[in-house]
Design a protein around this motif. Structure first.
Motif: not given
Length: 203
Positions: A34-50, A182-189
């Motif tokens: 994790f690099h605080s000056d460069q956010p990880p690419p959250f945009w590359a995944f469709a997160w459950a909340g969105g 691979a993202l959430e350690d589960t297949e559904t949330l």
């Protein structure tokens, strides 16, 4: 930009996004760091909340039709795109990562839609998966309460992250959202869509 593929969103197949489709986690894409000056690419995944917010809006378009909508911490832009799809008067998105805003606009174009660059006085504010850490959660709570005090309806998608201030919200819908293992350690949330309570109705 990372290599991505235009793919239908699992819970919202009406929308396609440029996503990382290989079986990797978020920090696999940053060399495991994790690099605080460069956010990880959250945009590359469709997160459950969105995804849950997008599904809710497509099922209840009156929430945003004809209204000015702001999607904060937009990530891939899936919630913003759903709002535009539902006939919002204007939709804009913000994110601490400029690459996320760029990705959201790119994804909107791929769906034949467009997002505004800037939006004043939103009537509806969307926030998906924003309560994921003890440092981010209080800042997001303050920001969202500020929008509500200014008269906006605030809708949040949250899959049970540990720092979600549930007492400030009421549940309006719930979905079982497919997510990459691979993202959430589960297949559904199981993921809720929550409406921020007015101050007089707080528990």
């Amino acid at each position: 930009m990372l290599p991505t593929t235009l793919s239908p969103v699992p819970l919202v197949p009406e929308i396609s996004l440029y996503l990382v489709t290989q079986p990797v986690g978020l920090f696999d894409l940053t060399g495991g760091e994790f690099h605080s000056d460069q956010p990880p690419p959250f945009w590359a995944f469709a997160w459950a909340g969105g995804q849950s917010l997008a599904r809710y809006l497509l099922d209840h378009p009156a929430e945003v039709a004809g209204r000015r909508v702001l999607d904060v911490a937009t990530g891939s832009g899936v919630a913003a795109i759903a709002a535009a799809h539902c006939g919002a008067a204007a939709v804009a998105c913000t994110d601490i990562d400029p690459a996320a805003v760029e990705a959201a606009h790119r994804n909107a174009s791929a769906n034949g839609l467009s997002l505004a660059v800037h939006l004043d006085d939103p009537q509806v504010v969307l926030a998906g998966d924003v309560f994921y850490s003890p440092t981010v959660a209080p800042r997001m709570t303050t920001e969202l309460r500020g929008f509500q005090r200014a008269g906006a309806t605030v809708l949040v998608g949250d899959p049970g992250r540990g720092f979600f201030p549930e007492r400030l919200f009421e549940l309006v819908a719930e979905y079982v959202v497919p997510v990459p293992a691979a993202l959430e350690d589960t297949e559904t949330l199981t993921t809720g869509v929550w409406r921020m309570r007015s101050p007089r109705n707080k528990l």
